[in-house]
Write a protein that holds these residues in place. Structure first.
Motif, PDB file in Angstrom:
ATOM      1  N   GLY A 133      45.101  72.424 -69.089  1.00 36.47           N
ATOM      2  CA  GLY A 133      46.070  73.343 -68.506  1.00 36.47           C
ATOM      3  C   GLY A 133      47.471  73.160 -69.036  1.00 36.47           C
ATOM      4  O   GLY A 133      48.443  73.605 -68.423  1.00 36.47           O
ATOM      5  N   LEU A 134      47.595  72.519 -70.193  1.00 34.29           N
ATOM      6  CA  LEU A 134      48.900  72.252 -70.773  1.00 34.29           C
ATOM      7  C   LEU A 134      49.111  73.094 -72.026  1.00 34.29           C
ATOM      8  O   LEU A 134      48.174  73.314 -72.792  1.00 34.29           O
ATOM      9  N   THR A 135      50.327  73.531 -72.212  1.00 34.39           N
ATOM     10  CA  THR A 135      50.711  74.248 -73.434  1.00 34.39           C
ATOM     11  C   THR A 135      51.739  73.422 -74.182  1.00 34.39           C
ATOM     12  O   THR A 135      52.748  73.001 -73.595  1.00 34.39           O
ATOM     13  N   VAL A 136      51.476  73.190 -75.449  1.00 36.48           N
ATOM     14  CA  VAL A 136      52.408  72.451 -76.290  1.00 36.48           C
ATOM     15  C   VAL A 136      53.226  73.456 -77.086  1.00 36.48           C
ATOM     16  O   VAL A 136      52.687  74.210 -77.895  1.00 36.48           O
ATOM     17  N   LEU A 137      54.520  73.483 -76.825  1.00 36.54           N
ATOM     18  CA  LEU A 137      55.390  74.420 -77.522  1.00 36.54           C
ATOM     19  C   LEU A 137      55.674  73.921 -78.935  1.00 36.54           C
ATOM     20  O   LEU A 137      55.299  72.812 -79.306  1.00 36.54           O
ATOM     21  N   ASP A 138      56.338  74.740 -79.713  1.00 35.30           N
ATOM     22  CA  ASP A 138      56.583  74.394 -81.114  1.00 35.30           C
ATOM     23  C   ASP A 138      57.527  73.198 -81.226  1.00 35.30           C
ATOM     24  O   ASP A 138      58.480  73.068 -80.444  1.00 35.30           O
ATOM     25  N   PRO A 139      57.295  72.331 -82.205  1.00 33.45           N
ATOM     26  CA  PRO A 139      58.221  71.226 -82.455  1.00 33.45           C
ATOM     27  C   PRO A 139      59.458  71.726 -83.169  1.00 33.45           C
ATOM     28  O   PRO A 139      59.455  72.796 -83.787  1.00 33.45           O
ATOM     29  N   GLY A 140      60.526  70.956 -83.074  1.00 37.79           N
ATOM     30  CA  GLY A 140      61.736  71.274 -83.818  1.00 37.79           C
ATOM     31  C   GLY A 140      61.881  70.365 -85.023  1.00 37.79           C
ATOM     32  O   GLY A 140      60.889  69.920 -85.611  1.00 37.79           O
ATOM     33  N   LYS A 141      63.117  70.050 -85.371  1.00 33.96           N
ATOM     34  CA  LYS A 141      63.386  69.210 -86.543  1.00 33.96           C
ATOM     35  C   LYS A 141      63.427  67.725 -86.197  1.00 33.96           C
ATOM     36  O   LYS A 141      63.229  66.878 -87.065  1.00 33.96           O
ATOM     37  N   ALA A 142      63.736  67.415 -84.942  1.00 34.18           N
ATOM     38  CA  ALA A 142      63.976  66.030 -84.550  1.00 34.18           C
ATOM     39  C   ALA A 142      62.678  65.247 -84.442  1.00 34.18           C
ATOM     40  O   ALA A 142      61.687  65.727 -83.891  1.00 34.18           O
ATOM     41  N   VAL A 143      62.707  64.037 -84.974  1.00 36.54           N
ATOM     42  CA  VAL A 143      61.526  63.172 -84.932  1.00 36.54           C
ATOM     43  C   VAL A 143      61.979  61.762 -84.570  1.00 36.54           C
ATOM     44  O   VAL A 143      63.005  61.291 -85.036  1.00 36.54           O
ATOM     45  N   ASP A 144      61.221  61.133 -83.690  1.00 32.76           N
ATOM     46  CA  ASP A 144      61.504  59.746 -83.316  1.00 32.76           C
ATOM     47  C   ASP A 144      60.247  58.942 -83.589  1.00 32.76           C
ATOM     48  O   ASP A 144      59.303  58.951 -82.818  1.00 32.76           O
ATOM     49  N   GLN A 145      60.232  58.255 -84.716  1.00 30.45           N
ATOM     50  CA  GLN A 145      59.053  57.511 -85.128  1.00 30.45           C
ATOM     51  C   GLN A 145      59.452  56.099 -85.513  1.00 30.45           C
ATOM     52  O   GLN A 145      60.635  55.774 -85.615  1.00 30.45           O
TER      53      GLN A 145
END
Length: 312
Positions: free
Chosen positions: A134-146
């Motif tokens: 029941g979850l929707t994952v919206l589009d990612p942006g530019k920011a990444v934390d890895q």
């Protein structure tokens, strides 16, 4: 008091299994139209970056005409079921980490990871796992934390190091300040050896990005430290990141995840998507620094950033 009371109700509901999400029998089928509730609860995981993102989500939702409030629940084992049940409507997440977490929840802790350095592959796996819940994952942006690796700036200058490949080619022996698990995790010491040929002589168990770990590299006791790509305190210790030029790390891009039945509308997606066009990894690191080093409040930093980008 209201937030504390809400948190108590949330924790009780999750602990007792009271949910309003899709039943086990119906999971895998998404039949109801996406919801557009006018009052939404934004979840924060309780650390600086999550607080900042939650504040920005709340402000953007309010700008779009929604009522919104923040609920801090520091444990993913609690806030993810609350997201499924609709007690929390929106959370900022990390694509590869969340994909692997949902995969382990479905297939067991020993299931092969589904997150990867490739964003498209990771997003496909994440959405496949999230949708039946029941979850929707919206589009990612530019920011990444890895995960990221840093050395002393003087060490980098002395040996002409800009990338992890440079470090591998140098033949230098390095002691790595990191968490205990780095010894076995494929994206830590084993990956540094296999992908980059870095001669890691040992792991100094001082934690991920801790002050103790950074001081060990600053002093020369260790040569390399495991931290994150949005670490805002590296300059304070005279450290610099080495570029992960062969993409060892997974695609932990920041993605909003919403409860489809309550917040799956185009209005919510559009409101949160406005952040995608502007937020960068560097921006996020700067905001983390303002909170962690300058002691500014997350709500003030988030609001100032959105104003500076013309989003409020």
């Amino acid at each position: 008091m209201r937030r504390r009371a809400a948190a108590a109700v949330l924790l009780l509901a999750v602990a007792t299994g009271c949910t309003s999400g899709p039943s086990l029998e119906n999971r895998g089928e998404v039949t109801a139209p996406p919801g557009d509730s006018k009052h939404l609860v934004v979840g924060s995981a309780g650390f600086t970056e999550s607080d900042l993102l939650a504040q920005m989500y709340m402000l953007l939702l309010k700008k779009a005409g929604y009522g919104a409030e923040i609920l801090s629940v520091a444990n993913r084992e609690l806030y993810e079921p609350a997201l499924e049940s609709g007690q929390i409507d929106v959370v900022p997440e990390y694509a590869a980490t969340f994909a692997d977490w949902l995969n382990a929840k479905k297939n067991g802790a020993d299931a092969p990871p589904v997150g990867s350095p490739d964003l498209a592959t990771t997003m496909k796996a994440l959405r496949t796992l999230a949708t039946p819940r029941g979850l929707t994952v919206l589009d990612p942006g530019k920011a990444v934390d890895q995960n990221a690796f840093a050395v002393a700036a003087s060490y980098a200058a002395q040996h002409r190091l800009k990338t992890l490949s440079d470090l591998g080619k140098s033949g230098l022996k390095v002691r790595l300040a990191a968490g205990d698990e780095c010894v076995q995790r494929p994206y830590c010491a084993p990956g540094l050896k296999k992908v980059y040929g870095i001669d890691v002589t040992g792991v100094d168990p001082k934690g991920v990005g801790t002050t103790q770990a950074k001081k060990a590299v600053q002093s020369g006791q260790d040569q390399l430290v495991l931290t994150t790509s949005t670490d805002a305190t590296l300059d304070d210790f005279g450290l610099v990141l080495l570029e992960d030029d062969k993409h060892l790390q997974n695609a932990d891009y920041i993605v909003p995840v919403v409860n489809r039945a309550r917040a799956g509308s185009e209005g919510v997606a559009a409101a949160l998507g406005r952040l995608n066009a502007v937020l960068t990894t560097e921006d996020l690191a700067s905001m983390n620094e303002q909170v962690d080093s300058w002691r500014r409040l997350p709500e003030d930093v988030a609001q100032a950033y959105l104003h500076s980008k013309g989003l409020l």
